[in-house]
Structure formats: structure tokens, C-alpha cells
Scaffold this motif. Structure first.
Motif, mmCIF file in Angstrom:
data_model
loop_
_atom_site.group_PDB
_atom_site.id
_atom_site.type_symbol
_atom_site.label_atom_id
_atom_site.label_comp_id
_atom_site.label_asym_id
_atom_site.label_seq_id
_atom_site.Cartn_x
_atom_site.Cartn_y
_atom_site.Cartn_z
ATOM 1 N N TYR A 144 0.805 -1.223 0.000
ATOM 2 C CA TYR A 144 0.000 0.000 0.000
ATOM 3 C C TYR A 144 0.842 1.280 0.000
ATOM 4 N N PRO A 145 1.652 1.563 1.035
ATOM 5 C CA PRO A 145 2.431 2.811 1.004
ATOM 6 C C PRO A 145 3.472 2.836 -0.110
ATOM 7 N N VAL A 146 4.010 1.675 -0.448
ATOM 8 C CA VAL A 146 4.977 1.623 -1.543
ATOM 9 C C VAL A 146 4.284 1.930 -2.873
ATOM 10 N N GLY A 147 3.032 1.495 -3.001
ATOM 11 C CA GLY A 147 2.264 1.858 -4.193
ATOM 12 C C GLY A 147 2.070 3.355 -4.304
ATOM 13 N N MET A 148 1.865 4.023 -3.157
ATOM 14 C CA MET A 148 1.734 5.482 -3.171
ATOM 15 C C MET A 148 3.033 6.137 -3.634
ATOM 16 N N LYS A 149 4.160 5.588 -3.185
ATOM 17 C CA LYS A 149 5.442 6.137 -3.637
ATOM 18 C C LYS A 149 5.619 5.921 -5.141
#
Length: 387
Positions: free
Chosen positions: A114-119
Motif C-alpha cells: 500500500y504505502p509503496v504503491g503510493m510512492k
């Protein structure tokens, strides 16, 4: 290298596939009740386990700087494949206790999705964060809802194939991102920065976005975890129809996809802060009023559920966009990870609280969630005045 439009579509579809791992136990609650004797309190424990794993995973990424040292696409691939494995083992586990441990590890893996997808989104389209994060979180929402749809269209399969289907999707997600690679906007720094991300909270705008996000998170995952119960209570005599409940729970959560996309488009006109404020106001109002809506006709209750489903998540990508804009450029991934970690820690308490009081309060448990939107709205006020 792929063009930006293609890259963004690959990322959002992969996010949908990868995050289908998140709420599989909630979607197959009747089957778990038949197999393991799972109760509402046990469902809270299962959901809390994956949340706790996510919290620890994002905290490790944030404090180590790992999310900004290694290529996001590599982290996503390893996390998606490992999460698919642990989710598959959950479908084969012999007891609730082993299932709890496997859900915890799945949560650790989701911290790399999830947060890596945002990055990844920020690395491909840094100038349109509010819009593209709306699509990204919309796909997370659809992924969260997907197991409910699988449960509805496969009533004769049992619960295990529904869980395994999410694992297949997660593997596909990892392979898609591995093939795509990282965008040009945010290359890895190549160094660790232990604890450096804490400096992000010295920035007033990042701090305001994070505090608003924390208030939003107190409500969001508790509502999603309780979706089948809220839906069954709203359907009256029809609430005993498992297929109908699954379809409606899917629609309730999946409506957030529309909310995220519309919110992202609207953010281009009025700014992310105002979009987040409006969505949080609506969802907080629904928490406050929902116990009184039990008496309304079923058709109206379903419409209100869809409105709530749209609003409850529409603010999330805008909080992330605000935070990404305010965070130091070299620590965007870590800053988003620490914000996620703290926000998801709050969800564990909210889920446990509402699950434990469902038997005594019924839909009145939504009153326990109102405080989050109220505090989030107060935190957002300075950002709304600035735009």
C-alpha cells in the motif's frame, strides 16, 4: 520505459490485486464460523492481526528508511508474493490460532504494497498527486471489497477458494510491478536514515495532514470490518440471506472507489484539503446518525450505505497527497509509511472496541467512532484556509 498513463494504470490495477489480501476473513465470516466457530470478537482479532502486522511493517520501513533506499518495485514484488503465500496458507490452516499468526504476516507484507504503491504513483506523476492517489486508493478500496463479491458469486465453493483467489491476484500484482519498474521522479537514495523521517512532523503542513488522517483512520477500518454486520442489520428480514449481504457489503465498500476517483478529480479544482474536509464531514455525520437509520425503508438504507461508502474513504488519498507534498523530498516513502503506521495503530483499537461492543450496542457502536472525524476536521481547518 513505459509512458506515464500506462504506468499509472499498471500501478492502480496492481494495487487492486495486491490489496485483495486485506479483508478476506471478513468476507468469508459465515464459512469461518462453520469451520472454526469464529465469533464477532474473533473477527475483530483476525482483522486486528493483519492491522498489527501492517503497523509493524510500515514502522520498520519508516524508521529504517528502507522505503526510500530500495527500489519500490522490488519491495512491492517481494511483499506481494510473500503475502500471497501467507494468505494461501491461511486457507489451509487447521485452527484460528494459526490463522491469526498468518494474518499478522500478511499484514507485514501489505506494508510493502500500500504505502509503496503510493510512492510509485508519486514517482510517475509527482505533479498530479491528488488525482492519481485518488485512483490508487480507489483500487485499494475495490481490492478490499473484492472478496465480498467473490463470496457472493461463489456460494457453493466454500470459503477457501475465495481466499486463494486473492493470493493469485497478489502474485499477478507483484509481477506487473516488477515488469514496470520505478518511475523517474523518486529514485532510491541508496542509504539508510534511521529515524530521520521523524523530522517530517516538524513541518506544520505535514503535521496537519497527518493528524487529519489519524482522525479519518479511527473510523475507516472499523466501518469496513463491520460492513457485513452493518449491512445485515440494514436489510431487516433480508439480512439472513448470505448472498445478498455479501453483494451489498461489496457495493458498500466498493462505492469508495467512486468516491476516491471523484475526490481526486475535484481536488484539481478546489484542492485536496477541502475535498478531505467535505468527505470527512459526511462520513462523520453518518457515524453519528446511523443508529437512527435502522427504521428507514430498506431501499433508503442501501442508498445511505452507498453514500457512506463513498465518503468514508474519499478523503484518504487527499490526506496522502497533502502529506506527500509537505514531506521532505528525500523521505516521501518513509514519511507516508510512518503516517500509515500510526494511523493503522489507531484502527486496531477502533476495530477491537466496536467488535467487542457490537453484541450490546448493535449499530450504536458507530457512535464510538464519531470522535475521529471530529478531531480530523479540526486538524484540517488551517489547511483549508490556506487554499
Amino acid at each position: 520505459m513505459a509512458n506515464t498513463r500506462t504506468a499509472l494504470w499498471v500501478i492502480v490495477v496492481a494495487q487492486f490485486f495486491g490489496t485483495s489480501l486485506w479483508f478476506t476473513p471478513n468476507a468469508v465470516l459465515p464459512g469461518l464460523a462453520d469451520t472454526w466457530g469464529v465469533t464477532t470478537e474473533d473477527l475483530g482479532r483476525l482483522t486486528g492481526s493483519v492491522q498489527l502486522g501492517f503497523i509493524i511493517g510500515t514502522l520498520a520501513f519508516a524508521l529504517s528508511g528502507l522505503a526510500d533506499r530500495w527500489r519500490a518495485s522490488r519491495i512491492f514484488l517481494v511483499s506481494a508474493v510473500t503475502g500471497a503465500l501467507t494468505n494461501g496458507l491461511f486457507a489451509l490452516s487447521p485452527s484460528l490460532e494459526i490463522g491469526l499468526a498468518l494474518r499478522f504476516v500478511t499484514g507485514l507484507c501489505l506494508a510493502g504494497i500500500y504505502p509503496v504503491g503510493m510512492k510509485l504513483v508519486a514517482s510517475w506523476a509527482p505533479e498530479k498527486k491528488g488525482l492519481v492517489l485518488g485512483w490508487l486508493v480507489g483500487m485499494l478500496t475495490l481490492g478490499t471489497a473484492f472478496p465480498h463479491l467473490m463470496r457472493a458469486i461463489s456460494p457453493g465453493w466454500g470459503w477457501q477458494p475465495v481466499v486463494l483467489a486473492s493470493s493469485v491476484l497478489a502474485i499477478a500484482a507483484g509481477l506487473m510491478i516488477a515488469r514496470l519498474g520505478d518511475g523517474p521522479g523518486l529514485p532510491a537514495t541508496g542509504r539508510f536514515d534511521w529515524g530521520g523521517v521523524i523530522r517530517s512532523f516538524r513541518e506544520p503542513r505535514f503535521r496537519a495532514a497527518a493528524l487529519g488522517y489519524f482522525g479519518h483512520m479511527w473510523e475507516l477500518y472499523a466501518v469496513w470490518a463491520l460492513a457485513p454486520l452493518l449491512v445485515a442489520a440494514s436489510l431487516g428480514p433480508l439480512g439472513s440471506d448470505r448472498t445478498l449481504v455479501s453483494v451489498t457489503a461489496f457495493a458498500f465498500i466498493a462505492a469508495g472507489t467512486v468516491g476516491c476517483v471523484l475526490g481526486g478529480m475535484l481536488s484539481r479544482r478546489i484542492g485536496s484539503a477541502r475535498v478531505a474536509f467535505g468527505a470527512l464531514w459526511v462520513s462523520g455525520l453518518m457515524c453519528l446518525l446511523w443508529p437512527w437509520f435502522e427504521a428507514v425503508p430498506t431501499w433508503l438504507a442501501v442508498i445511505l450505505l452507498l453514500v457512506w461508502g463513498m465518503a468514508v474513504i474519499a478523503d484518504s488519498p487527499q490526506f496522502s497527497a497533502l502529506a506527500a507534498e509537505a514531506a521532505p523530498g528525500h523521505a516521501v516513502g518513509s514519511s507516508l509509511a510512518i503516517m500509515n503506521s500510526i494511523g493503522f495503530l489507531l484502527t486496531v483499537f477502533a476495530i477491537e472496541l466496536t467488535a467487542n461492543y457490537w453484541q450490546s450496542l448493535g449499530t450504536g457502536v458507530t457512535w464510538l467512532l464519531v470522535l475521529g472525524p471530529v478531531l480530523g476536521l479540526l486538524a484540517l481547518l488551517p489547511l483549508c484556509r490556506d487554499r
